[in-house]
Design a protein around this motif. Structure first.
Motif, mmCIF file in Angstrom:
data_model
loop_
_atom_site.group_PDB
_atom_site.id
_atom_site.type_symbol
_atom_site.label_atom_id
_atom_site.label_comp_id
_atom_site.label_asym_id
_atom_site.label_seq_id
_atom_site.Cartn_x
_atom_site.Cartn_y
_atom_site.Cartn_z
ATOM 1 N N ALA C 289 52.798 62.571 82.276
ATOM 2 C CA ALA C 289 53.935 62.439 81.360
ATOM 3 C C ALA C 289 53.580 61.454 80.248
ATOM 4 O O ALA C 289 53.049 60.383 80.527
ATOM 5 N N PRO C 290 53.827 61.803 78.995
ATOM 6 C CA PRO C 290 53.461 60.918 77.885
ATOM 7 C C PRO C 290 54.119 59.540 77.985
ATOM 8 O O PRO C 290 53.490 58.526 77.671
ATOM 9 N N GLU C 291 55.395 59.481 78.482
ATOM 10 C CA GLU C 291 56.094 58.192 78.568
ATOM 11 C C GLU C 291 55.383 57.271 79.551
ATOM 12 O O GLU C 291 55.214 56.071 79.299
ATOM 13 N N ALA C 292 54.944 57.872 80.684
ATOM 14 C CA ALA C 292 54.261 57.077 81.704
ATOM 15 C C ALA C 292 52.967 56.498 81.142
ATOM 16 O O ALA C 292 52.575 55.364 81.457
ATOM 17 N N ARG C 293 52.319 57.269 80.275
ATOM 18 C CA ARG C 293 51.065 56.788 79.690
ATOM 19 C C ARG C 293 51.321 55.563 78.810
ATOM 20 O O ARG C 293 50.577 54.592 78.865
ATOM 21 N N LEU C 294 52.402 55.659 78.019
ATOM 22 C CA LEU C 294 52.727 54.521 77.163
ATOM 23 C C LEU C 294 53.028 53.289 78.011
ATOM 24 O O LEU C 294 52.609 52.171 77.697
ATOM 25 N N GLU C 295 53.751 53.554 79.104
ATOM 26 C CA GLU C 295 54.123 52.461 80.012
ATOM 27 C C GLU C 295 52.858 51.799 80.576
ATOM 28 O O GLU C 295 52.721 50.571 80.576
ATOM 29 N N ALA C 296 51.918 52.635 81.014
ATOM 30 C CA ALA C 296 50.678 52.111 81.573
ATOM 31 C C ALA C 296 49.896 51.327 80.520
ATOM 32 O O ALA C 296 49.338 50.260 80.788
ATOM 33 N N TYR C 297 49.892 51.882 79.289
ATOM 34 C CA TYR C 297 49.160 51.218 78.218
ATOM 35 C C TYR C 297 49.767 49.855 77.925
ATOM 36 O O TYR C 297 49.060 48.872 77.708
ATOM 37 N N ALA C 298 51.128 49.830 77.961
ATOM 38 C CA ALA C 298 51.808 48.547 77.735
ATOM 39 C C ALA C 298 51.387 47.544 78.795
ATOM 40 O O ALA C 298 51.190 46.350 78.503
ATOM 41 N N GLY C 299 51.222 48.042 80.047
ATOM 42 C CA GLY C 299 50.759 47.176 81.131
ATOM 43 C C GLY C 299 49.385 46.595 80.812
ATOM 44 O O GLY C 299 49.149 45.392 80.954
ATOM 45 N N LEU C 300 48.467 47.461 80.339
ATOM 46 C CA LEU C 300 47.119 47.007 80.000
ATOM 47 C C LEU C 300 47.160 46.013 78.846
ATOM 48 O O LEU C 300 46.453 45.013 78.818
ATOM 49 N N GLN C 301 48.061 46.318 77.890
ATOM 50 C CA GLN C 301 48.159 45.465 76.706
ATOM 51 C C GLN C 301 48.626 44.068 77.112
ATOM 52 O O GLN C 301 48.120 43.051 76.622
ATOM 53 N N ALA C 302 49.607 44.041 78.058
ATOM 54 C CA ALA C 302 50.112 42.750 78.526
ATOM 55 C C ALA C 302 48.983 41.946 79.180
ATOM 56 O O ALA C 302 48.935 40.726 79.069
ATOM 57 N N ALA C 303 48.064 42.674 79.834
ATOM 58 C CA ALA C 303 46.940 41.978 80.459
ATOM 59 C C ALA C 303 45.849 41.640 79.452
ATOM 60 O O ALA C 303 44.820 41.083 79.803
ATOM 61 N N GLY C 304 46.080 42.033 78.201
ATOM 62 C CA GLY C 304 45.129 41.707 77.140
ATOM 63 C C GLY C 304 43.842 42.512 77.205
ATOM 64 O O GLY C 304 42.818 42.107 76.698
ATOM 65 N N LEU C 305 43.900 43.684 77.833
ATOM 66 C CA LEU C 305 42.693 44.465 78.026
ATOM 67 C C LEU C 305 42.431 45.445 76.880
ATOM 68 O O LEU C 305 41.321 45.950 76.750
ATOM 69 N N VAL C 306 43.439 45.759 76.094
ATOM 70 C CA VAL C 306 43.272 46.808 75.072
ATOM 71 C C VAL C 306 43.849 46.353 73.740
ATOM 72 O O VAL C 306 44.622 45.395 73.687
ATOM 73 N N THR C 307 43.441 47.082 72.688
ATOM 74 C CA THR C 307 44.019 46.794 71.370
ATOM 75 C C THR C 307 45.513 47.093 71.418
ATOM 76 O O THR C 307 45.932 48.098 72.008
ATOM 77 N N PRO C 308 46.314 46.217 70.812
ATOM 78 C CA PRO C 308 47.772 46.384 70.950
ATOM 79 C C PRO C 308 48.241 47.693 70.319
ATOM 80 O O PRO C 308 47.677 48.178 69.342
ATOM 81 N N LEU C 309 49.265 48.243 70.912
ATOM 82 C CA LEU C 309 49.923 49.435 70.394
ATOM 83 C C LEU C 309 50.647 49.078 69.099
ATOM 84 O O LEU C 309 51.175 47.983 68.967
ATOM 85 N N VAL C 310 50.629 49.977 68.172
ATOM 86 C CA VAL C 310 51.421 49.754 66.955
ATOM 87 C C VAL C 310 52.628 50.673 67.031
ATOM 88 O O VAL C 310 52.477 51.888 67.187
ATOM 89 N N THR C 311 53.815 50.121 66.928
ATOM 90 C CA THR C 311 55.011 50.959 67.077
ATOM 91 C C THR C 311 55.281 51.709 65.777
ATOM 92 O O THR C 311 54.756 51.359 64.714
ATOM 93 N N GLU C 312 56.101 52.743 65.899
ATOM 94 C CA GLU C 312 56.497 53.545 64.732
ATOM 95 C C GLU C 312 57.057 52.641 63.639
ATOM 96 O O GLU C 312 56.728 52.777 62.464
ATOM 97 N N ALA C 313 57.921 51.702 64.058
ATOM 98 C CA ALA C 313 58.579 50.827 63.083
ATOM 99 C C ALA C 313 57.553 49.959 62.362
ATOM 100 O O ALA C 313 57.622 49.771 61.137
#
Lengths: 246, 395, 649
Positions: C289-313
């Protein structure tokens, strides 16, 4: 006798040649009417217009009590409205039996689906046999129409016309190529048919017309030259001129 | 005499067309014998590829029967019925190709570390199917390609609607005879040219391929599948034969034969000739589509060349050689000519060495077929079927 | 390209100078200034050049070029100058006047003349001037062509100077045009450039358009505000002119914003960070599910493992804070405005010429259709016989042409033989077919269609058996091989013009036969009323035979014509048969003018559709066939229809 077919002010032009010129003609029901005229007078074109084969340039053709406009209808609609036509050359379906030819012409529903589901009932069968008897072909019902003699084909075609149960019958040269005995039979057939409906006969043979003993319309150059009994029109000087080519 | 009229429809049908009983019997025996001799279910005397050829031939017989009804009985020399056949093939081919690719792709994606999203899946399927024409987007007409019922409906609807619209236009303006033939040929040409384009969403001249793999039945060996398809084709041919035998018998058959012989006269009898022609044209187009939908899974591939006008002309050739206006004639013509043709051009027949020249069948078969066809037209206009009639009448 | 041009240029110069060999030889002129030639300096080169330009000895241009390129040597003993050619280690001396080869020498035996950069520039200018002021007009034109193809700012004064004394009005116009081209691109002051650009307005030549387009070259740019002093071509608005996301990616590319992880980047990041059957706290099976992927990515981002997501806004805000534009590389706005205006006015003219070009194309296509169809129209119109083998008669004609060419090597002669021979061959084939087959099927027109189709497949396969499957060449003679070009946009190959002429000839010939000869009279009589014609003593059998032969013969001639520009294969006939039928049917049966109208309509229609959708010939053909189907609905009897009883239905 009331008017069944009324044609008024009709004109047709083929490539500049005026085949029908402001023609007005009316037929009542029941009536037997003969139409005569020299070659090119427009007799066949007149039938073409009534049956929808040719569209006139101008004029009006109405049919029946409800005055339906024939010019707006297709050939098959006109036929279903109650106008039957017999062609100059006998046109029956040679490959099929006399019975099939008659069955096709029977007055029944004509849509593809109802025809697909059609089964001959007792009434249809009786009607076919009655018609075959009338045209003298009862013994040949199962034969191929192509095997009939010329005169028999003409009768079969008249039989098919009667099977349609039309209110107006248009008959083009029914006696052409018939033996004297066959002619007599044909005259009887037409006269009998004319007791209940309108019958218009195109014919060249004056003897045949005399035997029909009916009102005669003379066409010339696409319009009516004279109308009345045969004796009346044959005394008309104009008619004599036209026929003798003066 | 009177019991002819009162006979129930079914008995009358079989009595008027004794060939129907014989034909169905022969078809049943043939199917049974081939099944018993096949590799998949029987003793293995007939190879799987031969079973496929025979199954495909049955489909060709079915479209030939349809062609016979529209041409031999109704007098419309359509040079476009193979287009309907092809459309049926394309409709079922879309499902076969999409569903199978989807299975393969989702298997391979599922083996990745994380499961695919639906979007990824459909993108991968589209890329797999349309890579050859340089796009990875699923064309609009493939929206429901994954649904078997929808594509099955298309098998019937696409040829049917095309025939309905085209027929309505053509018959309404009273295009007849040679003109109508050329018009149907133009329609076929337009369709083939359209399908040849890469951007019309049906893979251009690559066509659809891998159709012999039936999604859901991928575990069934081709040897067995081929026999199943033989049965399906035989059933379709039998049912189609019965349907058309019923259509051309009785009053309907009488009317369409009358239309063939003298259209104007039928009009003056009060029949709406255009309606009848349209009915026959559309019905036969639908049956052609069904025949195509059974043919191409056996052939394995369909491409626009299959729809080229020449194919429809060959169809007319089969029917003419077999004998117009008799349904078994169409079957004899289609089966005979197409089997003979694949035997001779497939190198099955021994070449003839004249010493000074070697006659290669692959080179001379077409010449013989062409000339033979001229001879049949000249001297046996009723075809092989006419020969049967002649023999029967003589006895 | 440049080298090729030079070679051609020199070839022209040398060729032109040969007849003038009676003049003072080049060597003599050079010997008069021996020292200045051998050791050229900026001070002395002027007199040498002036002397050469005044005397114009043959071979001057080549000498100047080679002198400039340090390929002239001095023989120290005699002081004579030579060209050289390397022969292994040695050099062969070449006489500069006669081109005769002399003795072999080593590099040490001769002095290579090495003009310095300044001198070489002067020589180059002289070369240009020499061309521009040469007494032979053809050489002056060639020099202009050279400038047009490799323009250079230094040519401006030379060209301007040469215009003053230009005697030939035509060349003067040409010189002014080239000067405009140079000025438009290279002049230093705005007024001159704008002036020159206006002079180019409406010039449809490729060189003028290329010059203008070069002035109008743009580069994309982005910034928080529009940069000062740059010449902006247009502003690109995100959301209308470009997608917002791609605008953002452009910003990221220019280093003005952080990179945005896309769908695939997110997936790859998730893939790389799987631990214990989960990513960023989300179990693997949920990741379809695409939403779950975003959620997982947010988890990785919080751990500082990945480049931060850029939101639509954020994307929207960043993009809105910037302005996207295209800027001209040319900084002067007056110049770019003038160039834009000039190009626009040229555009209109180009459209008009393209239209003319399409019209010519359509005419030639129509004449091909006419040629292919007219034979069919005759047989179909007069005899109501559909000849499906008509295409194979076309093929037969083309193969006849090919066979003739294998016997007669001269293309013109073979063409002159092939045309009547093709007519004769297919006439014979047509008559044979009529006698053997068609005669027996006159009452069954649909069956002639089938029988002739049988003949068609037999003939096709026979051709394949005889000539093989690969295409055979039918070569046009040289005088038909080129193209007639009216300007840079409109050109038409000579062969197509020839086909057009051939079509006109056939039209005239047929009209003559049908309207002015006894045969034509009898043909028309049989067409209109066979029975009556027979009773008047016309033999319909003979007329039918001749008509069929005539129609087939014309197909043969058409085959030769078509074979000249298309491939000759056994299948070439089938490519034309359907089109030919449609031409006949659309035009109206039984009428030469009808076929002409049909061919015209179909030819123009096909080209017209291609005009709107030039990339797709297949689509054009599809739409054309559809159009024809619809057309026949409304005019079932064709454009020129017979009416009334003559129509025969």
């Amino acid at each position: 006798m009331q008017t069944l077919l009324e044609m008024s002010g009709v004109s047709v032009t083929f490539d500049g040649f005026r085949a029908i010129n402001n023609l007005s003609i009316a037929v009542g029901e029941p009536e037997l009417r003969a139409v005569i005229g020299p070659n090119g007078a427009g007799k066949t074109t007149f039938m073409d217009i009534v049956t929808g084969k040719t569209r006139p340039d101008s004029g009006r053709v109405v049919f029946g009590e409800r005055q339906v406009d024939l010019l707006k209808m297709s050939e098959s609609q006109i036929a279903r409205a109650g106008i039957g036509r017999k062609f100059q050359k006998p046109t029956v379906f040679d490959e099929q039996s006399v019975r099939d030819n008659l069955a096709m012409a029977l007055k029944n529903r004509r849509g593809p689906l109802s025809v697909l589901m059609w089964k001959a009932g007792e009434r249809d069968r009786a009607r076919i046999e009655a018609l075959a008897e009338e045209i003298g072909l009862l013994a040949r019902l199962e034969d191929r129409a192509g095997d009939l003699s010329h005169g028999q084909k003409q009768w079969l075609e008249i039989g098919m016309l009667l099977a349609q149960d039309p209110r107006l019958l248009l008959v083009d040269e029914p006696a052409a190529g018939m033996t004297p005995a066959e002619r007599e039979h044909t005259t009887d057939l037409l006269k009998r048919a004319a007791q209940t409906r309108a019958v218009m006969v195109i014919e060249h043979d004056m003897e045949f017309i005399r035997r029909l003993d009916c009102r005669v319309t003379v066409l010339h150059e696409g319009s009516v030259l004279a109308e009345g009994s045969l004796d009346h029109v044959t005394k008309n000087q104009q008619v004599i001129d036209v026929y003798l080519g003066r | 005499m009177s019991d002819t009229v009162l006979m129930p429809a079914r008995r009358r049908l079989l009595r008027e067309n004794p060939s129907v009983t014989w034909f169905l019997l022969a078809l049943g025996v043939f199917t049974l014998v081939i099944s018993v001799l096949s590799e998949g279910l029987g003793v293995g005397l007939v190879s799987t590829s031969m079973v496929k050829i025979l199954g495909m031939t049955l489909c060709l017989c079915l479209i030939a029967v349809a062609m016979d009804v529209v041409w031999g009985y109704c007098g419309i020399l359509s040079l476009g019925h193979f287009a309907f056949f092809g459309l049926g093939g394309y409709a079922i081919g879309m499902w076969l190709m999409y569903a199978r690719t989807e299975i393969v792709i989702s298997d391979s994606l599922a083996r990745g570390t994380i499961p695919p999203t639906e979007l990824e899946l459909s993108e991968a399927v589209a890329a797999q199917i349309f890579g050859v024409v340089g796009t990875s987007e699923l064309p609009l007409i493939w929206t429901f390609a994954g649904s078997l019922p929808f594509q099955l409906a298309m098998v019937v609807l696409v040829p049917g609607l095309l025939a309905l619209v085209f027929g309505w236009l053509a018959f309404r303006s009273r295009v007849t005879g040679v003109y109508l033939s050329i018009l149907t040929q133009a329609m076929t040409l337009a369709l083939a040219l359209y399908l040849f384009q890469n951007d019309t969403g049906l893979r251009g001249n690559n066509g659809l391929s891998g159709l012999q793999n039936i999604p859901g039945l991928l575990h069934v060996p081709q040897a067995v599948l081929s026999v199943w398809f033989l049965w399906a084709s035989a059933f379709a041919l039998g049912a189609g034969y019965l349907l058309f035998a019923w259509v051309v018998s009785g009053k309907f058959g009488s009317v369409i034969r009358a239309i063939r012989d003298n259209e104007a006269r039928v009009r003056f009898l009060g029949y709406n000739v255009e309606g009848y022609k349209l009915f026959v044209f559309t019905l036969t187009a639908v049956v052609s589509g069904i025949a195509g939908a059974l043919y191409y899974p056996q052939a394995g591939i369909i491409n626009p060349a299959e729809l080229a006008p020449i194919a429809s002309i060959y169809l007319a050739v089969w029917v003419a050689i077999g004998g117009r206006g008799r349904l078994y004639g169409a079957v004899i013509g289609a089966a005979g000519v197409s089997l003979l043709s694949s035997w001779l051009t497939g190198g099955g027949a021994p070449n003839i060495d004249l010493g000074f020249y070697r006659i290669l069948w692959t080179e001379w078969w077409q010449v013989l077929l062409g000339l033979g066809f001229v001879l049949v037209t000249l001297f046996a206009p009723k075809g092989i079927g006419g020969l049967f009639d002649y023999l029967v009448r003589k006895r | 390209m440049r080298m090729m041009f030079r070679a051609a240029y020199l070839a022209v110069l040398v060729a032109l100078s040969t007849p003038l060999a009676a003049q003072t030889p080049l060597q003599d002129v050079l010997q008069a200034h021996q020292g200045a030639v051998a050791n050229p300096s900026r001070g002395t080169v002027g007199q040498v050049l002036a002397a050469l330009l005044a005397a114009e000895p043959p071979g001057t241009a080549e000498f100047l070029r080679l002198w400039q390129e340090r390929e002239v040597v001095e023989e120290p003993g005699s002081g004579l100058f030579y060209y050289t050619r390397a022969e292994g280690r040695a050099l062969v001396l070449i006489d500069i006047d006669t081109g005769a080869e002399g003795p072999e020498v080593t590099t040490r035996d001769v002095n290579q003349i090495r003009p310095n950069a300044g001198v070489r520039r002067d020589i180059g200018a002289a070369l240009v001037r020499f061309g521009l002021t040469a007494s032979d007009p053809a050489r002056r034109l060639a020099a202009l062509e050279a400038i047009g193809r490799s323009p250079d700012p230094e040519q401006i004064p030379l060209l301007a100077e040469s215009i003053i004394d230009e005697p030939d009005a035509r060349i003067r116009v040409r010189k002014e045009r080239v000067l405009d081209l140079l000025n438009a691109r290279f002049a230093t002051d705005t007024a001159t450039r704008v002036d020159a650009i206006e002079g180019l307005s409406g010039d449809i030549s490729t060189e003028a358009r290329r010059a203008l387009n070069q002035i109008l070259q743009t580069t994309p740019g982005v910034g928080e505000t529009l940069p000062e002093g740059s010449n902006i071509a247009r502003i690109r608005v995100p959301g209308t002119d470009m997608a917002v996301n791609s605008a953002y990616d452009e910003l990221a590319g220019a280093g003005l914003a952080p990179v945005r992880p896309g769908r695939n980047a997110i997936r790859d990041a998730l893939r790389g960070n799987v631990s214990d059957g989960a990513v960023g706290g989300v179990p693997l099976h949920r990741l379809s599910a695409p939403e779950a992927r975003l959620e997982a990515y947010a988890g990785l981002q919080a751990a500082g493992l990945v480049t931060p997501l850029v939101t639509e806004a954020e994307i929207r805000a960043t993009v809105d804070a910037h302005v996207f534009f295209d800027a001209y590389t040319e900084p002067d706005q007056a110049v770019t405005d003038a160039a834009r205006a000039a190009l626009d006015s040229t555009g209109t003219r180009i459209k008009a010429f393209q239209f003319l070009g399409i019209t010519l194309d359509a005419l030639s296509l129509a004449s091909i259709f006419f040629l292919a169809a007219i034979g069919l129209a005759i047989t179909f119109g007069v005899m109501r016989v559909i000849n499906m083998a008509h295409g194979e008669f076309i093929m037969m004609g083309a193969y006849t042409g090919y066979v003739v060419q294998t016997f007669i090597p001269d293309y013109t002669a073979s063409l002159i033989v092939a045309l009547p021979l093709a007519f004769a061959v297919t006439f014979g084939a047509g008559v044979a077919m009529e006698r053997l087959v068609i005669r027996h099927l006159y009452t069954r027109p649909l069956e002639t269609l089938l029988a002739t189709f049988g003949i068609s497949i037999a003939l096709q396969q026979l051709a394949k058996n005889i000539f093989g499957t690969q295409a055979r060449p039918l070569t046009a003679p040289d005088w038909l091989a080129g193209a007639i070009s009216i300007n840079d946009i409109v050109s038409i190959s000579t062969i197509r013009v020839a086909i057009f002429v051939l079509a006109l000839m056939f039209l005239a010939m047929l009209l003559f036969i049908l309207l002015r000869t006894r045969l034509g009279l009898e043909v028309r009589a049989v067409t209109q009323n066979p029975g009556m014609a027979a009773s008047m003593g016309i033999n319909p059998d003979k007329i039918n035979m001749l008509t069929f032969g005539l129609g087939s013969g014309i197909a043969g001639v058409a085959g030769v014509a078509i074979g000249l520009y298309a491939q000759v294969t056994s299948e070439m006939g089938s490519a034309y048969i359907v089109q030919s039928f449609m031409t006949v049917v659309v035009g109206g049966v039984g009428n030469v003018w009808g076929t002409l109208a049909g061919a015209g309509l179909i030819g123009f229609l096909q080209k017209g559709i291609e005009w709107f959708n030039p990339s797709n010939t297949l689509a054009a053909q599809t739409y054309m066939v559809l159009f024809i189907i619809l057309f026949i609905q409304f005019r079932p009897k064709g454009i020129i229809a017979l009416k009334g009883r003559a129509a025969g239905d």
